[in-house]
Design an enzyme around this catalytic site. Structure first.
Site, PDB file in Angstrom:
ATOM      1  N   LYS A  12       0.845  -1.194   0.000  1.00  0.00           N
ATOM      2  CA  LYS A  12       0.000   0.000   0.000  1.00  0.00           C
ATOM      3  C   LYS A  12       0.879   1.242   0.000  1.00  0.00           C
ATOM      4  O   LYS A  12       2.058   1.208   0.363  1.00  0.00           O
ATOM      5  CB  LYS A  12      -0.934   0.015   1.226  1.00  0.00           C
ATOM      6  CG  LYS A  12      -0.242   0.040   2.593  1.00  0.00           C
ATOM      7  CD  LYS A  12       0.238   1.394   3.055  1.00  0.00           C
ATOM      8  CE  LYS A  12       0.961   1.312   4.396  1.00  0.00           C
ATOM      9  NZ  LYS A  12       1.697   2.559   4.718  1.00  0.00           N
ATOM     10  N   ASP A 140      -1.650  -1.227  10.854  1.00  0.00           N
ATOM     11  CA  ASP A 140      -1.961  -1.188   9.420  1.00  0.00           C
ATOM     12  C   ASP A 140      -2.761  -2.407   8.972  1.00  0.00           C
ATOM     13  O   ASP A 140      -3.349  -2.401   7.884  1.00  0.00           O
ATOM     14  CB  ASP A 140      -0.674  -1.104   8.596  1.00  0.00           C
ATOM     15  CG  ASP A 140      -0.067   0.287   8.592  1.00  0.00           C
ATOM     16  OD1 ASP A 140      -0.689   1.213   9.148  1.00  0.00           O
ATOM     17  OD2 ASP A 140       1.035   0.446   8.028  1.00  0.00           O
TER      18      ASP A 140
END
Length: 298
Positions: A12, A140
């Protein structure tokens, strides 16, 4: 006969990463957009009948993993939730995402393992259960747990990372990633930010960074990247410590990037391009000085 499962764990990037001072529970609140990109690790998971139930063995040829890593922690949390014994597994991790780059590789690996375990155990976990595992594994991980069945997604992320609001992803942009020859651990990066907050409070220095309002992030994200006013709390502190991070950002700006910044807590730097041909030309030129890779938002 051992049964084998394969799963991609996508990286990401962050668009805008506003980090706020540490809360009483030790976590830093954030305000950000997370989006997956076409760069991935791969997990090959084998159900091994020779291993006892509740045993997870993780192997990786390219990096040395700590005994307690995101994959093993996610497995332990899954076992805690399971109403039946979870078979022993061997996990072969093939790294495609640089470690210590702020690209969420370890967190994505954890979520990929949970997708596999749901197949192995023929269960579908609820959002609450997925968030429980994320809470035991890493901040995350919440985002990756709420990606689609292939591990792709885009979301507004806040709180410590546990508040995830999915938004429609853009797939019309290209990113040129630069991997500076430095590894910034999340712990080190947050310590530098904490020191910066402390100095601002004790000597009156203004270290304020102008961030967009959280409620405006999605609308800004839809704009031409040349108009983005996103910022990252980690960028100035890493640029001040590692000159190669700053020079990476400048290299992208000089090669026509529409927007540049650090991803996560670094040290990967990215440039955003609307036109693939421009990104390809920049990649050829930048590759003379930096390790880089062209990827697409997804």
């Amino acid at each position: 006969m051992n049964i084998e499962f394969k799963e991609k764990a996508y990286a990401k990037v962050n668009f805008n990463l506003e980090v706020l001072p540490k809360r009483e529970d030790g976590f830093h609140p954030i305000k950000s957009i997370f989006q997956t990109i076409d760069l991935f690790d791969q997990l090959i998971v084998t159900v091994d009948e020779k291993l006892s139930d509740g045993t997870c063995v993780v192997e990786c040829d390219s990096i040395k993993l700590p005994e307690k890593n995101t994959i093993s922690l996610a497995y332990e949390a899954f076992c805690h939730l399971s109403e039946k014994n979870v078979p022993g597994i061997r996990v072969k991790l093939i790294k495609g995402i640089p470690a210590g780059g702020g690209l969420g590789g370890g967190s994505s690996d954890a979520a990929a393992l949970i997708r596999i375990l749901q197949q192995i155990c023929s269960v579908e976990l609820s959002d609450t259960q997925l968030d429980y595992i994320a809470g035991k594994t890493g901040s995350d991980v919440f985002f990756f747990m709420h990606c689609d069945n292939e591990g792709r997604g885009c979301a507004l992320v806040s709180g410590r990372g546990e508040i995830v609001k999915k938004i429609e992803p853009r797939n019309d942009l290209f990113l040129l990633l630069i991997f500076p020859e430095v590894s910034s651990s999340t712990k080190e990066a947050y310590e530098m930010v904490d020191q910066r907050f402390l100095e601002a409070n004790t000597d009156g220095k203004d270290v304020k960074i102008d961030y967009p309002l959280f409620e405006d992030l999605d609308s800004i994200y839809r704009m031409d990247p040349k108009k983005w006013n996103f910022n990252n709390t980690f960028t100035p502190v890493l640029c001040s410590k590692y000159t190669v991070v700053n020079s990476s950002i400048e290299a992208l700006k000089n090669r026509g990037a529409d927007f540049t910044d650090l991803s996560g807590s670094g040290s990967t730097v990215f440039g955003v391009y609307k036109i693939k041909q421009n990104a390809e030309v920049a990649e050829t030129l930048i590759a003379e000085s930096f390790s880089c890779k062209l990827v697409r938002l997804m």
